[in-house]
Design a protein around this motif. Structure first.
Motif, PDB file in Angstrom:
ATOM      1  N   ALA A   1      39.188  39.175  43.613  1.00 26.24           N
ATOM      2  CA  ALA A   1      39.944  40.247  44.256  1.00 26.24           C
ATOM      3  C   ALA A   1      39.315  40.643  45.588  1.00 26.24           C
ATOM      4  O   ALA A   1      40.027  40.883  46.576  1.00 26.24           O
ATOM      5  CB  ALA A   1      40.026  41.450  43.325  1.00 26.24           C
TER       6      ALA A   1
ATOM      7  N   SER B   1      41.241  40.217  49.227  1.00 18.31           N
ATOM      8  CA  SER B   1      41.523  41.422  50.005  1.00 18.31           C
ATOM      9  C   SER B   1      40.722  41.505  51.298  1.00 18.31           C
ATOM     10  O   SER B   1      41.194  42.080  52.289  1.00 18.31           O
ATOM     11  CB  SER B   1      41.259  42.666  49.155  1.00 18.31           C
ATOM     12  OG  SER B   1      39.916  42.680  48.701  1.00 18.31           O
TER      13      SER B   1
ATOM     14  N   PHE C   1      42.760  46.855  44.991  1.00 22.78           N
ATOM     15  CA  PHE C   1      43.112  45.478  44.638  1.00 22.78           C
ATOM     16  C   PHE C   1      42.265  44.990  43.468  1.00 22.78           C
ATOM     17  O   PHE C   1      42.749  44.261  42.597  1.00 22.78           O
ATOM     18  CB  PHE C   1      42.932  44.573  45.855  1.00 22.78           C
ATOM     19  CG  PHE C   1      43.707  43.295  45.775  1.00 22.78           C
ATOM     20  CD1 PHE C   1      45.068  43.281  46.032  1.00 22.78           C
ATOM     21  CD2 PHE C   1      43.086  42.115  45.428  1.00 22.78           C
ATOM     22  CE1 PHE C   1      45.799  42.104  45.948  1.00 22.78           C
ATOM     23  CE2 PHE C   1      43.799  40.932  45.345  1.00 22.78           C
ATOM     24  CZ  PHE C   1      45.160  40.924  45.609  1.00 22.78           C
ATOM     25  N   VAL C   2      40.990  45.373  43.435  1.00 26.66           N
ATOM     26  CA  VAL C   2      40.125  45.029  42.299  1.00 26.66           C
ATOM     27  C   VAL C   2      40.677  45.630  41.018  1.00 26.66           C
ATOM     28  O   VAL C   2      40.741  44.963  39.967  1.00 26.66           O
ATOM     29  CB  VAL C   2      38.680  45.503  42.560  1.00 26.66           C
ATOM     30  CG1 VAL C   2      37.850  45.426  41.279  1.00 26.66           C
ATOM     31  CG2 VAL C   2      38.026  44.675  43.650  1.00 26.66           C
TER      32      VAL C   2
ATOM     33  N   ILE D   1      47.992  39.413  43.544  1.00 25.99           N
ATOM     34  CA  ILE D   1      47.147  39.876  42.436  1.00 25.99           C
ATOM     35  C   ILE D   1      46.884  38.726  41.463  1.00 25.99           C
ATOM     36  O   ILE D   1      45.748  38.518  41.008  1.00 25.99           O
ATOM     37  CB  ILE D   1      47.809  41.059  41.711  1.00 25.99           C
ATOM     38  CG1 ILE D   1      48.074  42.204  42.693  1.00 25.99           C
ATOM     39  CG2 ILE D   1      46.936  41.561  40.568  1.00 25.99           C
ATOM     40  CD1 ILE D   1      48.968  43.299  42.133  1.00 25.99           C
TER      41      ILE D   1
ATOM     42  N   ALA E   1      44.321  36.379  42.858  1.00 24.75           N
ATOM     43  CA  ALA E   1      42.947  36.860  42.709  1.00 24.75           C
ATOM     44  C   ALA E   1      42.399  36.547  41.321  1.00 24.75           C
ATOM     45  O   ALA E   1      41.232  36.170  41.168  1.00 24.75           O
ATOM     46  CB  ALA E   1      42.885  38.359  42.979  1.00 24.75           C
TER      47      ALA E   1
ATOM     48  N   ALA F   1      43.713  43.662  39.915  1.00 22.74           N
ATOM     49  CA  ALA F   1      43.355  42.340  39.403  1.00 22.74           C
ATOM     50  C   ALA F   1      42.718  42.427  38.018  1.00 22.74           C
ATOM     51  O   ALA F   1      42.994  41.606  37.144  1.00 22.74           O
ATOM     52  CB  ALA F   1      42.415  41.640  40.386  1.00 22.74           C
TER      53      ALA F   1
END
Length: 346
Positions: A289, A293, A69-70, A270, A273, A73
């Motif tokens: 992010a 998450s 997810f990071v 996304i 974030a 983002a």
């Protein structure tokens, strides 16, 4: 010429005096610490050391999801935060990367590492297909175009036989036997990829192309009048974001991939974030992010109330920090240090 000092104006009944920059200086010092390279290095080392601290399967799985997810983002931040392009279909590049690596590994028997160049090429092609006709649009029209592209990719994957249809692809192999648990290997590969991507994105934002992106974001007409080829600059941002999304899809394979993994809600999360962390701020986007998450997992003990609490926390964060948890700072670092040394307020 006569030099005049800045006037100090006070409300009725209040004394006028010189400004007290102590709070602003302290806030900037905290911001400098959170954005420092040493803190980033410490976080990277801690992430690499996580399996030695806690190797539970559940913890490693959640950590891998958070890292992916990071990466997504950070990639979307190049498009939205740096360039000011509203993209509502970013999950399409995630799907392109995941399905490309999954098909090559399951149908043709390729090793997962060998699929990376093809994933990058497929993401670039996807960026060319959608970016070519739509990046001449602006504002809401661009958002609608990218949203349609995301839905086209999802529906195409849902209706083709070789992509597995609604069931998706399953039985995707791992990175091979390297003497470690498969999930630990996946975690370390993902951590290295995410750390490199965050560093690369930060360097892009501080370079010449990053300044051009910011000029286009602030005023596209003025940037074009100053000699910046706005279409090429926006196109470069879109291609860079597509590559990040494709690599995230490659890293996200966990034995299976299906169309619901790349729906509009995924794109919206996304984007959330990026906005929560601070558009245009790489450290802020990483923080945002991680918050998006990990918070639902940390609130799992609240049972059915966890999403209500999650939503309320997001509302509180945006009310008190509308610019983001760690917003992007304007000005050059040297100029900010000189102002701080002179007692000025940034």
């Amino acid at each position: 010429m006569e030099e005049r000092a800045p006037a100090n104006v006070a409300l009725a009944g209040q004394g006028a005096g010189t400004p007290k920059p102590g709070r602003a200086v302290a806030a900037e010092a905290v911001s400098d610490f959170l954005a420092s390279k040493w803190l980033a290095l410490g976080v990277a080392v801690a992430a690499l050391a996580l399996p030695y601290l806690n190797s539970d399967t559940y913890v490693i799985r959640i950590a891998v999801d958070a890292l992916i997810f990071v990466l997504l983002a950070v990639g979307l931040n190049i498009v939205v935060g740096f360039s000011g392009l509203l993209d509502l279909g970013y999950a399409a590049f995630f799907a392109i990367g995941a399905y490309t690596s999954g098909l090559l590994a399951t149908v043709f028997g390729w090793p997962m590492i060998a699929t990376v160049p093809v994933v990058v090429v497929a993401a670039v092609v996807g960026g060319l297909v959608i970016g070519g006709p739509t990046l001449r649009l602006r504002s809401d029209y661009l958002a609608i175009g990218t949203l349609g592209f995301g839905e086209i990719i999802r529906l195409t994957a849902n209706n083709l036989d070789f992509t597995g249809g609604p069931n998706g692809l399953y039985g995707i192999p791992g990175f091979g036997d390297v003497g470690l648990r498969a999930d630990i290997t996946l975690y370390w590969v993902t951590t290295v990829v995410v750390c490199a991507a965050v560093l690369f994105s930060s360097r892009l934002g501080r370079g010449r192309i990053g300044r051009a992106w910011r000029f286009v974001r602030e005023d596209e007409d003025a940037a074009e009048a100053m000699g910046i080829h706005t279409y090429k600059v926006k196109f470069a941002a879109y291609i860079a974001g597509a590559i990040f999304g494709g690599i995230a899809g490659f890293a996200a394979h966990q034995t299976a991939i299906s169309p619901p993994s790349c729906n509009f809600l995924w794109s919206a999360l996304i984007l959330m974030a990026v906005v929560l962390g601070g558009m245009g701020s790489t450290p802020g986007v990483v923080v945002g992010a991680l918050a998006i998450s990990l918070l639902p997992e940390l609130l799992r003990g609240a049972d059915n109330w966890r999403y209500l609490i999650f939503g309320l926390l997001l509302i509180v964060a945006m009310v008190f920090r509308p610019q983001g948890l760690l917003p992007a700072r304007t000005g050059e670092p040297g100029r900010r240090r000189r102002r701080r040394a002179q007692g000025g307020v940034s």
